[in-house]
Design a protein around this motif. Sequence first.
Motif, short mmCIF file in Angstrom:
data_model
loop_
_atom_site.label_atom_id
_atom_site.label_comp_id
_atom_site.label_asym_id
_atom_site.label_seq_id
_atom_site.Cartn_x
_atom_site.Cartn_y
_atom_site.Cartn_z
N TYR A 6 0.70 -1.10 -0.05
CA TYR A 6 -0.01 -0.03 0.02
C TYR A 6 0.90 1.22 -0.14
CZ TYR A 6 -2.94 3.79 1.54
OH TYR A 6 -3.66 4.90 1.74
N PHE A 11 -2.29 1.77 -5.06
CA PHE A 11 -3.48 1.34 -4.51
C PHE A 11 -4.39 2.73 -3.74
CE2 PHE A 11 -0.65 -2.01 -4.64
CZ PHE A 11 -1.21 -3.04 -5.16
N GLU A 16 -8.02 -2.39 -1.13
CA GLU A 16 -7.70 -2.70 -2.38
C GLU A 16 -6.51 -3.88 -2.60
OE1 GLU A 16 -8.15 0.23 -5.06
OE2 GLU A 16 -6.54 -0.37 -6.33
N VAL A 17 -5.46 -3.66 -1.84
CA VAL A 17 -4.29 -4.59 -1.49
C VAL A 17 -4.83 -5.67 -1.35
CG1 VAL A 17 -2.05 -4.78 -0.65
CG2 VAL A 17 -2.87 -2.55 -1.08
N GLU A 19 -7.77 -7.15 -1.20
CA GLU A 19 -8.48 -7.87 -2.28
C GLU A 19 -7.62 -8.52 -3.24
OE1 GLU A 19 -12.46 -5.20 -1.84
OE2 GLU A 19 -10.98 -4.76 -3.26
N GLN A 20 -6.41 -8.06 -3.67
CA GLN A 20 -5.63 -8.67 -4.64
C GLN A 20 -4.48 -9.55 -4.40
OE1 GLN A 20 -4.30 -5.55 -7.60
NE2 GLN A 20 -6.23 -4.41 -7.26
N LEU A 21 -4.73 -9.92 -2.90
CA LEU A 21 -3.43 -10.94 -2.51
C LEU A 21 -3.89 -12.18 -3.17
CD1 LEU A 21 -3.62 -10.09 1.16
CD2 LEU A 21 -1.78 -9.52 -0.31
N PRO A 22 -2.68 -12.95 -3.48
CA PRO A 22 -2.87 -14.10 -4.15
C PRO A 22 -3.41 -15.36 -3.15
CG PRO A 22 -0.53 -13.76 -3.78
CD PRO A 22 -1.31 -12.60 -3.43
N ALA A 36 -6.60 -12.95 1.96
CA ALA A 36 -7.60 -12.08 1.57
C ALA A 36 -8.66 -12.25 2.49
CB ALA A 36 -7.85 -11.97 0.33
#
Length: 263
Positions: A6, A11, A16-17, A19-22, A36
Amino acid sequence: MVRFLYLTGDFAAPAEVIEQLPPDIETNDAHYVDAAGDLLPHTALFAPLIDARSGRPPAARIVDTDGQPVDAVTAAAALVDQQVLSRELERIHSLLCAPCACTLCCVGPDEAMHQAYFEIPLAGGEADRFVVERIDTQASRTHRADDEAPLLVDGRPFYERQAPVLVRWQQGWSLILPRASRCPNLAADGRCRIYPDRPEVCRRPQIFPYVLEPFADEAGPGWRLRRSLLAVLDCPYVRLLQDEIATFAAASELDLVFRHNKA
Ligand code: SF4
Ligand code: SF4
């Protein structure tokens, strides 16, 4: 990881970070199968990072071990770590405490212990969950439980009694458990009768994150950067999981301190 991405990435918000975690994250010390999903309910805890990136001063006064103010990013990171670790350890505690069938936190000292009483500090409104005698006098409101000269009640120290008692101290209410007494909400089978409504302090694990430690001086209250993890060896799950706790401390970049509180 969320903090780093972040603060250095493009972001709009920490959420938002997250939500995009693998879906699958493996580190040297841990394997997260749904990072997430674990973090999204706690996005509010990352708010100090938004302040730091916006150039706003930290919401709390934070100093280093020499008493010097730390920079805004260090302060924000410490506030987030303290809150996230506290939440995570409370969740771990609720999974570990019940299966231990242990009531050590709910009873007064036994005859072999040197303490004369245990104190359960209560938050606002929690005293009403205990139906026991109350002490609320001008004298009690100027004392603390651990004052060198103890509060006297009918000429005797407040803890020289058989039954638990609620005391209104300078800083608020506490439940006092004298030697060989039991919390009035502890059922004979070891269950807590008010489990869903038990006080905050009863939800705390015996593993305490001290990323930040509260302190007060002439400038007012604040937090000192400690970056340590305190684990209380009186607790059976702490004794059993010492290696795992050491791994958790290393992964969280905290110094680990094991200590006995009850002796
Ligand atoms: S309120 Fe419940 S959890 Fe807290 S000390 Fe009493 S019995 Fe134990
Ligand atoms: S000592 Fe540990 S296992 Fe026992 S009641 Fe307290 S938290 Fe639970």
